[in-house]
Design an enzyme around this catalytic site. Structure first.
Site, PDB file in Angstrom:
ATOM      1  N   GLU A 273       0.832  -1.219   0.000  1.00 55.17           N
ATOM      2  CA  GLU A 273       0.000   0.000   0.000  1.00 55.17           C
ATOM      3  C   GLU A 273       0.862   1.262   0.000  1.00 55.17           C
ATOM      4  O   GLU A 273       0.767   2.077   0.912  1.00 55.17           O
ATOM      5  CB  GLU A 273      -0.899   0.016   1.250  1.00 55.17           C
ATOM      6  N   CYS A 344      -3.458  34.237   9.596  1.00 58.71           N
ATOM      7  CA  CYS A 344      -3.244  34.838  10.919  1.00 58.71           C
ATOM      8  C   CYS A 344      -2.895  33.790  11.961  1.00 58.71           C
ATOM      9  O   CYS A 344      -3.663  33.546  12.897  1.00 58.71           O
ATOM     10  CB  CYS A 344      -4.494  35.605  11.322  1.00 58.71           C
TER      11      CYS A 344
HETATM   12  C1  LIG Z   1      -1.329   6.065   5.167  1.00 56.89           C
HETATM   13  C2  LIG Z   1      -1.409   4.610   4.906  1.00 56.89           C
HETATM   14  C3  LIG Z   1      -0.640   4.034   3.893  1.00 56.89           C
HETATM   15  C4  LIG Z   1       0.329   4.825   3.037  1.00 56.89           C
HETATM   16  O1  LIG Z   1       1.377   5.370   3.729  1.00 56.89           O
HETATM   17  P1  LIG Z   1       2.559   6.100   2.914  1.00 56.89           P
HETATM   18  O2  LIG Z   1       3.505   6.509   3.961  1.00 56.89           O
HETATM   19  O3  LIG Z   1       1.953   7.236   2.202  1.00 56.89           O
HETATM   20  O4  LIG Z   1       3.124   5.087   1.996  1.00 56.89           O
HETATM   21  C5  LIG Z   1      -0.776   2.685   3.668  1.00 56.89           C
HETATM   22  N1  LIG Z   1      -1.627   1.930   4.401  1.00 56.89           N
HETATM   23  C6  LIG Z   1      -2.380   2.450   5.396  1.00 56.89           C
HETATM   24  C7  LIG Z   1      -3.297   1.569   6.159  1.00 56.89           C
HETATM   25  C8  LIG Z   1      -2.296   3.801   5.686  1.00 56.89           C
HETATM   26  O5  LIG Z   1      -3.043   4.312   6.668  1.00 56.89           O
END
Ligand SMILES: *Cc1c(COP(=O)(O)O)cnc(C)c1O
Length: 423
Positions: A273, A344
């Site tokens: 991911e 601000c």
């Molecule tokens: C934020 C997130 C990611 C991605 O993280 P990066 O640092 O942008 O690669 C992947 N999996 C989950 C569950 C996340 O919350």
């Protein structure tokens, strides 16, 4: 590597001078590079290809539908953390069987939407969520494919607001408790347990915390299988760091190699991911200098971009490189200044004590590495417009989100009847 370079003394996005977009669209604006997005996705996908799973882009990093669609066309799946993001990725053409739904607080309505869409997998983060998901699945006559997000209690060594894999963080189920949770969840109607998931944080610049966390996950898969669960999917999350300043971010190749070593012959389909790693360096924020102001012992460069466009410096103490759109002469003497927005709040700054070449009112500056966690965190604080998003592709560009003006916002605001002065 990105595609924002000086050519003939001018900063270009691929084959388009940023000054031209500024003239045609106005400032501030975010500008994303198709070639950079594609390259980063491809490098990552190639590095993990031997592991055979899906690369599900974490859309919370940059969820513009044109960005998502650019990646979906290369075969990317998506990791979403809300019903809104689910709606976006479906609109952008990501196929449902490549969508992972993550997040600690999914509502029954969001779970129902995900089940109806037929997502690849829902990553459950608590026992109450299991009960809720089971109810929703039964009510809809559907079966949920589930991985449990485990918390491996590893310090990712990153900023405290973006570390997620320590037991004191709200995310996931502690490994010590997770075995019993799987046992109980296996009894629930409408639930099919297919995998284990984890995500230990963001902007990791060291592979060691990953190695420790992933090894714990592999051991846990063995344990679950010995308990009779048919665990075929392992979701390793995102978090790979990028270079904002001097960081030595691990290469996707090194990351892929480390994962292969840790997985060994587990015989499992692995999902990734990545978010920031794909989109971070693929964007700049172009802003115009309103005034250069002399203070006591320092200079303030006041720009038309602000913390509502890019909150990372004040939220995470983040560093962003800032360069003039017109290339400075070689060897020119730099001077230190604070680069600040008009809002601000003293927290409204992009850089403090930053050595900059001489700049003057009206000059354009490009803030680098804003393709991730910038526009998505934007707000209209101080009734400022939401800056437009531009996508460049070679010699073409397109406004992929128009500027959202105060008049747009006023359409949503209503004076109550008792204030109606007409009657
Ligand atoms: C934020 C997130 C990611 C991605 O993280 P990066 O640092 O942008 O690669 C992947 N999996 C989950 C569950 C996340 O919350």
């Amino acid at each position: 590597m990105d595609h924002f370079d000086y050519r003939d003394g001018e900063l270009f996005a691929e084959d388009i001078p940023l000054s031209r977009i500024a003239k045609e669209v106005g400032t501030p604006f975010y500008c994303y590079s198709t070639a950079t997005l594609e390259r980063h996705y491809q490098v990552f996908a190639d590095a993990v290809a031997p592991l055979g799973g899906d690369v599900c882009y974490a859309v919370k990093a940059n969820s513009n539908i044109a960005v998502i669609a650019t990646l979906a066309r290369l075969g990317a799946g998506a990791d979403v953390v809300s019903g809104g993001e689910l709606r976006r990725v479906l609109a952008a053409g990501v196929s449902a069987d490549k969508i992972v739904f993550s997040g600690v607080g999914k509502t029954p309505e969001e779970l129902a939407k995900a089940l109806e869409a037929g997502v690849k997998q829902i990553n459950v983060e608590s026992e109450p969520e299991f009960l809720s998901l089971s109810d929703v699945a039964v009510a809809h006559g559907l079966e949920a494919r589930v991985a449990v997000r485990v918390n491996p209690d590893v310090d990712a060594g990153t900023h405290e607001k973006i570390t997620t894999g320590k037991s004191e963080n709200k995310f996931g189920i502690d490994l010590a408790l997770a075995r019993d949770v799987y046992a109980r969840a296996a009894e629930l109607p409408g639930i099919k347990l297919i995998g284990v998931a984890l995500h230990i944080g963001s902007q990791l610049t060291d592979l060691e915390p990953y190695r420790i966390a992933y090894s714990r996950a592999v051991d846990f898969v063995h344990l679950l299988r010995s308990d009779g669960h048919n665990i075929r999917h392992l979701d390793l999350g995102g978090g790979l760091g990028i270079t904002y300043d001097q960081e030595n971010a691990p290469s996707p190749e090194a990351y892929g190699k480390m994962v292969s070593e840790v997985i060994g012959d587990l015989d499992i389909s692995v999902t990734f991911e990545p978010g920031r790693m794909i989109s971070g360096n693929a964007g700049v924020l172009v802003t115009k200098i309103i005034f250069v102001k002399d203070g006591v012992g320092r200079q303030f460069c006041i720009i038309d971009g602000a913390m509502n466009d890019l909150i990372r410096p004040t939220l995470y103490d983040a560093y962003h490189a800032i360069i003039p759109v017109k290339e400075p002469d070689a060897g020119v003497e730099k001077m230190e200044m604070d680069i600040v927005g008009p809002i601000c709040e003293s927290g409204d700054y992009f850089a403090k004590n930053r050595a900059m070449p001489p700049v003057k009112d009206g000059d354009l500056l490009a803030v680098r590495t804003v393709g991730a966690y910038a526009a998505v965190m934007g707000s209209m604080y101080n009734s400022r417009a939401l800056a437009p998003e531009i996508l460049v592709n070679g010699a073409q560009y397109s406004v992929v989100r128009r500027r959202v003006e105060i008049d747009d916002m006023l359409k949503f605001e209503i004076l109550p009847e008792w204030m109606d002065t007409e009657r």
